[in-house]
Design a protein around this motif. Structure first.
Motif, PDB file in Angstrom:
ATOM      1  N   THR A   1       0.820  -1.211   0.000  1.00 29.36           N
ATOM      2  CA  THR A   1       0.000   0.000   0.000  1.00 29.36           C
ATOM      3  C   THR A   1       0.851   1.258   0.000  1.00 29.36           C
ATOM      4  N   HIS A   2       2.159   1.106   0.220  1.00 27.28           N
ATOM      5  CA  HIS A   2       3.078   2.244   0.261  1.00 27.28           C
ATOM      6  C   HIS A   2       4.096   2.213  -0.876  1.00 27.28           C
ATOM      7  N   GLY A   3       3.921   1.328  -1.844  1.00 24.44           N
ATOM      8  CA  GLY A   3       4.942   1.114  -2.872  1.00 24.44           C
ATOM      9  C   GLY A   3       5.194   2.301  -3.771  1.00 24.44           C
ATOM     10  N   PRO A   4       6.392   2.394  -4.309  1.00 22.80           N
ATOM     11  CA  PRO A   4       7.573   1.588  -4.046  1.00 22.80           C
ATOM     12  C   PRO A   4       8.139   1.843  -2.644  1.00 22.80           C
ATOM     13  N   ALA A   5       8.523   0.761  -1.982  1.00 19.61           N
ATOM     14  CA  ALA A   5       9.019   0.824  -0.611  1.00 19.61           C
ATOM     15  C   ALA A   5      10.537   0.647  -0.577  1.00 19.61           C
ATOM     16  N   MET A   6      11.143   1.228   0.461  1.00 15.96           N
ATOM     17  CA  MET A   6      12.590   1.164   0.634  1.00 15.96           C
ATOM     18  C   MET A   6      12.891   1.144   2.133  1.00 15.96           C
ATOM     19  N   VAL A   7      13.906   0.367   2.529  1.00 19.91           N
ATOM     20  CA  VAL A   7      14.307   0.282   3.931  1.00 19.91           C
ATOM     21  C   VAL A   7      15.791   0.600   4.034  1.00 19.91           C
ATOM     22  N   ILE A   8      16.149   1.432   4.998  1.00 18.95           N
ATOM     23  CA  ILE A   8      17.552   1.727   5.262  1.00 18.95           C
ATOM     24  C   ILE A   8      17.946   1.027   6.554  1.00 18.95           C
ATOM     25  N   CYS A   9      18.921   0.122   6.425  1.00 17.14           N
ATOM     26  CA  CYS A   9      19.426  -0.646   7.557  1.00 17.14           C
ATOM     27  C   CYS A   9      20.817  -0.142   7.897  1.00 17.14           C
TER      28      CYS A   9
ATOM     29  N   GLY B   1      16.625   0.870  10.306  1.00 16.68           N
ATOM     30  CA  GLY B   1      15.248   0.382  10.276  1.00 16.68           C
ATOM     31  C   GLY B   1      14.249   1.435   9.829  1.00 16.68           C
ATOM     32  N   TRP B   2      14.703   2.363   8.995  1.00 19.22           N
ATOM     33  CA  TRP B   2      13.811   3.405   8.480  1.00 19.22           C
ATOM     34  C   TRP B   2      13.147   2.902   7.221  1.00 19.22           C
ATOM     35  N   TRP B   3      11.822   2.820   7.231  1.00 24.15           N
ATOM     36  CA  TRP B   3      11.024   2.356   6.090  1.00 24.15           C
ATOM     37  C   TRP B   3      10.384   3.563   5.416  1.00 24.15           C
ATOM     38  N   TYR B   4      10.555   3.635   4.106  1.00 23.11           N
ATOM     39  CA  TYR B   4       9.986   4.719   3.314  1.00 23.11           C
ATOM     40  C   TYR B   4       9.064   4.147   2.261  1.00 23.11           C
ATOM     41  N   GLY B   5       8.047   4.931   1.890  1.00 23.71           N
ATOM     42  CA  GLY B   5       7.115   4.480   0.876  1.00 23.71           C
ATOM     43  C   GLY B   5       6.825   5.544  -0.155  1.00 23.71           C
ATOM     44  N   GLU B   6       6.152   5.105  -1.213  1.00 19.59           N
ATOM     45  CA  GLU B   6       5.770   5.976  -2.326  1.00 19.59           C
ATOM     46  C   GLU B   6       6.992   6.722  -2.865  1.00 19.59           C
ATOM     47  N   MET B   7       8.085   5.972  -3.002  1.00 20.34           N
ATOM     48  CA  MET B   7       9.358   6.558  -3.402  1.00 20.34           C
ATOM     49  C   MET B   7       9.335   7.043  -4.849  1.00 20.34           C
ATOM     50  N   THR B   8       9.889   8.230  -5.026  1.00 24.21           N
ATOM     51  CA  THR B   8      10.145   8.813  -6.333  1.00 24.21           C
ATOM     52  C   THR B   8      11.593   9.294  -6.295  1.00 24.21           C
TER      53      THR B   8
ATOM     54  N   ILE C   1       7.324   5.521   6.726  1.00 23.64           N
ATOM     55  CA  ILE C   1       6.087   4.761   6.935  1.00 23.64           C
ATOM     56  C   ILE C   1       6.214   3.895   8.190  1.00 23.64           C
ATOM     57  N   TYR C   2       7.429   3.496   8.553  1.00 26.46           N
ATOM     58  CA  TYR C   2       7.725   2.762   9.787  1.00 26.46           C
ATOM     59  C   TYR C   2       9.113   3.184  10.239  1.00 26.46           C
ATOM     60  N   SER C   3       9.327   3.181  11.543  1.00 23.28           N
ATOM     61  CA  SER C   3      10.679   3.466  12.050  1.00 23.28           C
ATOM     62  C   SER C   3      10.956   2.661  13.298  1.00 23.28           C
TER      63      SER C   3
END
Length: 101
Positions: A59-67, A70-77, A99-101
């Motif tokens: 529901t947040h795509g495209p999604a990305m996580v930085i490890c 643990g930072w989750w990002y969504g609706e990436m452009t 979207i999550y942290s």
């Protein structure tokens, strides 16, 4: 190769059968990979990028996580990616895009 400071995971919606089929892939996640790799090099960030199977954040795509943060990002452009990388250079999350942290 030394362990990078950051490992950035970009959902590309790969399924167990091997094919990219989900939201992130259909919304251009593969295009983000090239931009991300170029920006990491241009900025001199110590980061490794991996394309992943489905991260279950459709529901947040495209999604990305930085490890390991643990930072989750969504609706990436590309524009949002630049904001996220600006914040990463400062050692903090781009809070408005989490979207999550």
């Amino acid at each position: 190769m030394a362990k990078p400071q950051y490992h950035i995971l970009v959902c590309n919606s790969f399924r167990l059968t091997g094919g990219p089929q989900g939201v992130c892939n259909k919304k251009g996640a593969t295009d983000l990979l090239q931009h991300l790799e170029e920006e990491i090099i241009n900025r001199g960030l110590d980061a490794q990028v991996s394309s992943t199977g489905c991260l279950k954040a459709c529901t947040h795509g495209p999604a990305m996580v930085i490890c390991p943060a643990g930072w989750w990002y969504g609706e990436m452009t590309e524009e949002i990616l630049d904001v996220v990388l600006d914040a990463l250079e400062a050692g903090e999350p781009a809070a408005e895009h989490l979207i999550y942290s």
